[in-house]
Scaffold this motif. Structure first.
Motif, short mmCIF file in Angstrom:
data_model
loop_
_atom_site.label_atom_id
_atom_site.label_comp_id
_atom_site.label_asym_id
_atom_site.label_seq_id
_atom_site.Cartn_x
_atom_site.Cartn_y
_atom_site.Cartn_z
N CYS A 1 0.85 -1.19 0.00
CA CYS A 1 0.00 0.00 0.00
C CYS A 1 0.89 1.24 0.00
CB CYS A 1 -0.93 0.00 1.21
SG CYS A 1 -1.96 1.49 1.32
N SER A 2 0.91 1.92 -1.13
CA SER A 2 1.81 3.06 -1.27
C SER A 2 1.41 4.23 -0.39
CB SER A 2 1.86 3.51 -2.74
OG SER A 2 0.57 3.87 -3.20
N GLY A 3 0.14 4.28 0.01
CA GLY A 3 -0.30 5.36 0.89
C GLY A 3 0.10 5.12 2.33
N SER A 4 -0.15 3.90 2.82
CA SER A 4 0.20 3.60 4.21
C SER A 4 1.71 3.67 4.41
CB SER A 4 -0.32 2.21 4.59
OG SER A 4 -1.72 2.16 4.53
N LEU A 5 2.46 2.91 3.61
CA LEU A 5 3.91 2.92 3.76
C LEU A 5 4.50 4.27 3.39
CD1 LEU A 5 4.58 -0.60 2.20
CD2 LEU A 5 4.88 0.04 4.60
N ASP B 245 11.03 3.29 1.04
CA ASP B 245 11.33 3.43 -0.39
C ASP B 245 10.39 2.51 -1.15
OD1 ASP B 245 12.39 3.43 -2.96
OD2 ASP B 245 14.22 2.34 -2.38
N LEU B 246 9.30 3.03 -1.66
CA LEU B 246 8.27 2.18 -2.28
C LEU B 246 8.75 1.53 -3.58
CD1 LEU B 246 5.50 1.73 -0.90
CD2 LEU B 246 6.62 3.81 -0.15
N PRO B 247 9.33 2.28 -4.55
CA PRO B 247 9.83 1.61 -5.76
C PRO B 247 10.90 0.56 -5.43
CG PRO B 247 9.64 3.97 -6.13
CD PRO B 247 9.45 3.75 -4.66
N VAL C 272 0.12 10.12 -0.48
CA VAL C 272 -0.07 11.03 0.64
C VAL C 272 0.99 12.12 0.59
CG1 VAL C 272 -1.10 9.25 2.12
CG2 VAL C 272 1.36 9.69 2.27
N LYS C 273 0.65 13.25 1.13
CA LYS C 273 1.59 14.36 1.25
C LYS C 273 1.95 14.51 2.72
CE LYS C 273 4.05 17.91 -0.01
NZ LYS C 273 5.28 17.70 -0.82
N ARG C 274 3.22 14.28 3.01
CA ARG C 274 3.69 14.44 4.38
C ARG C 274 3.90 15.92 4.68
NH1 ARG C 274 6.75 10.14 2.26
NH2 ARG C 274 8.53 11.53 1.92
N GLU C 275 3.48 16.35 5.86
CA GLU C 275 3.57 17.76 6.22
C GLU C 275 4.82 18.08 7.03
OE1 GLU C 275 -0.24 19.18 7.71
OE2 GLU C 275 -1.24 17.62 6.56
N THR C 276 5.59 17.06 7.39
CA THR C 276 6.87 17.24 8.06
C THR C 276 7.84 16.20 7.51
OG1 THR C 276 6.57 15.67 9.88
CG2 THR C 276 5.58 17.87 10.16
N THR C 277 9.08 16.30 7.91
CA THR C 277 10.07 15.30 7.53
C THR C 277 10.28 14.26 8.63
OG1 THR C 277 11.86 16.71 8.38
CG2 THR C 277 11.30 16.92 6.04
N ASP C 278 9.51 14.35 9.70
CA ASP C 278 9.64 13.41 10.81
C ASP C 278 9.08 12.04 10.44
OD1 ASP C 278 10.64 15.51 12.37
OD2 ASP C 278 8.62 16.08 13.03
N HIS D 128 -3.49 11.07 -6.85
CA HIS D 128 -2.72 9.85 -7.05
C HIS D 128 -1.34 10.09 -7.67
CE1 HIS D 128 -6.56 8.02 -6.09
NE2 HIS D 128 -5.95 6.86 -5.99
N LEU D 129 -1.20 11.08 -8.52
CA LEU D 129 0.10 11.35 -9.13
C LEU D 129 0.80 12.54 -8.48
CD1 LEU D 129 -0.52 10.68 -12.94
CD2 LEU D 129 0.24 9.11 -11.15
N ARG D 130 0.31 12.95 -7.32
CA ARG D 130 1.01 13.99 -6.56
C ARG D 130 1.48 13.36 -5.26
NH1 ARG D 130 -2.24 19.62 -6.97
NH2 ARG D 130 -0.20 20.34 -6.27
N GLY D 131 1.69 14.15 -4.23
CA GLY D 131 2.16 13.57 -2.98
C GLY D 131 3.63 13.23 -3.03
N ASP D 132 4.08 12.47 -2.03
CA ASP D 132 5.51 12.24 -1.84
C ASP D 132 6.02 10.92 -2.40
OD1 ASP D 132 6.34 14.65 -0.42
OD2 ASP D 132 5.07 13.96 1.22
N THR D 133 5.13 10.05 -2.84
CA THR D 133 5.57 8.81 -3.47
C THR D 133 5.71 9.02 -4.97
OG1 THR D 133 4.59 7.36 -1.80
CG2 THR D 133 4.89 6.42 -4.00
N ASP D 134 6.83 8.57 -5.51
CA ASP D 134 7.03 8.63 -6.96
C ASP D 134 6.20 7.51 -7.58
OD1 ASP D 134 7.88 8.56 -9.60
OD2 ASP D 134 9.98 8.95 -9.11
N MET D 135 4.94 7.81 -7.89
CA MET D 135 4.02 6.78 -8.34
C MET D 135 4.44 6.17 -9.67
SD MET D 135 1.35 5.14 -7.31
CE MET D 135 0.59 6.21 -6.08
#
Length: 402
Positions: free
Chosen positions: A277-281, A288-290, A308-314, A324-331
């Motif tokens: 699940c690319s959103g949960s992980l 590193d999803l890929p 998902v878009k993370r709002e911090t780096t923690d 789906h094609l935005r956020g922090d995962t390179d889909m």
């Protein structure tokens, strides 16, 4: 990659007819009305298959129930208490009935108490869309000042405790009630029937269960059910923790690649697999999803594609469900890795070379805003996500053919 769609049954406000217009090729569903730990009977399974196979006007839909999500694992199994041995026996029986019905992919999770946790189910975006969100300060306010969990203070630093106290003080009673209901919504099937005292009791029962012990319980469970699944030609796939960080003092054992590696190695059978699940992980910056798809692709039996878009780096922080094609995962990179895995499987002659995926979650847009479907599962928002994923896959396949 087989395009599937989650459907919650006849009460789902997104119909089978709607899924056909979205262009899906299969359905992901479950018998949510059957009590956890009970046997899924052939009659109940067949009834759900008929519902999926039939449009509103009675004509055939042409699609089938391809993936079970989820065949739930009881709290007794997770804690190894009460009727847990009976529940494992029932789980095996349910697997046999599903195999007899021709269903091969079985998703489940091993999260204690909560299936998922969000503080907002309809957080407004600047364009008017709404989405689900996990706000760490709101969650701390819930834990410290609404649930009042013993020992909660130890889980938050001074700055976060202070911010949570200020946030709670500014909430009116309606927002406090809403926040509590949003968090409790993640209790499987219990959004309207669990009290805060129920939640406290569930949490208390895990007080003596460490991460190592919970992992051992998962391995014990898989050691029992995976040989049955393998014999039946089924593929089990464990969904990650959501979010993938410790919450409410509960152990988390499926939040990172290392967590998955430990379980995959301990029960080293192809039938013991992963729901990636690319959103949960993706809610953790260190996942590193890929890369995970490249390294563990042979054991990935099901893909949940969302961003998902993370709002911090923690490691533990706030995030929201992005497009789906935005956020922090390179889909696109994740899709490319999945397509490479499919090619490897096909070359090996694996019958399960095509990996089912579904557009997971989605923002409520356009008519979704009035439909009020299951939180996270709008019609148009998911259709948009599926179209974007479908386009990215087509582009990758076209490029590979050049």
């Amino acid at each position: 990659m087989k395009q599937t769609w989650r459907w919650f049954g006849p009460k789902d406000l997104v119909s089978i007819d709607d899924t056909l217009q979205a262009g899906v090729e299969g359905i992901v569903s479950a018998l949510h009305h059957v009590p956890t730990g009970a046997v899924w009977t052939p009659a109940e399974i067949a009834q759900r298959q008929r519902e999926i196979a039939t449009m509103k006007d009675g004509s055939p839909s042409g699609i089938a129930w391809d993936v079970v999500e989820s065949l739930p694992v009881s709290e007794d199994i997770k804690k190894q208490q009460g009727a847990w041995r009976d529940h494992i026996a029932n789980y095996k029986t349910s697997l046999r009935h599903l195999a007899e019905a021709g269903i091969e992919v079985i998703c489940y999770n091993f999260m204690p108490v909560l299936d998922w946790t969000r503080t907002d189910l309809a957080w407004r975006r600047p364009n008017g869309a709404t989405c689900m969100r996990f706000d760490l300060t709101d969650f701390a306010a819930f834990d410290l000042h609404i649930l009042k969990r013993p020992g909660a203070e130890e889980d938050f630093d001074d700055a976060l405790r202070a911010a949570a106290a200020e946030r709670f003080a500014k909430m009116d009673d309606a927002r406090r009630d809403e926040l509590a209901k949003n968090v409790v919504f993640g209790l499987p099937g219990a959004a309207e029937s669990f009290s805060l005292e129920d939640v406290r009791q569930h949490i208390a029962e895990y007080a003596s269960i460490s991460e190592d012990r919970l992992r051992a319980h998962l391995i014990d469970f898989l050691s029992e059910v995976t040989p049955v699944a393998e014999e039946l030609g089924l593929r089990l796939c464990c969904h990650p923790d959501d979010p993938p960080v410790p919450l409410l003092g509960l152990p988390r054992i499926m939040s990172t690649e290392a967590h998955y590696a430990a379980v995959m190695v301990a029960v080293d059978r192809t039938a013991n697999g992963i729901t990636l699940c690319s959103g949960s992980l993706g809610a953790r910056p260190d996942n590193d999803l890929p890369g995970m798809m490249e390294r563990w692709g042979s054991r990935v039996h099901f893909l949940h594609l969302r961003n998902v878009k993370r709002e911090t780096t923690d490691i533990r922080g706030s995030f929201f469900e992005d497009e789906h094609l935005r956020g922090d995962t390179d889909m696109v990179a994740l899709l490319a890795a999945a397509l490479r895995e499919e090619a490897r499987r096909k070359a090996e002659g694996r019958a399960d070379w095509s990996i089912p995926f579904r557009p997971d979650h989605g923002q409520d847009i356009l008519d979704d805003l009035g439909r009020k479907a299951q939180p996270g599962y709008p019609a148009i928002g998911r259709l948009k996500g599926l179209a974007e994923l479908r386009g990215a896959i087509a582009g990758l396949q076209h490029g590979a053919a050049q």
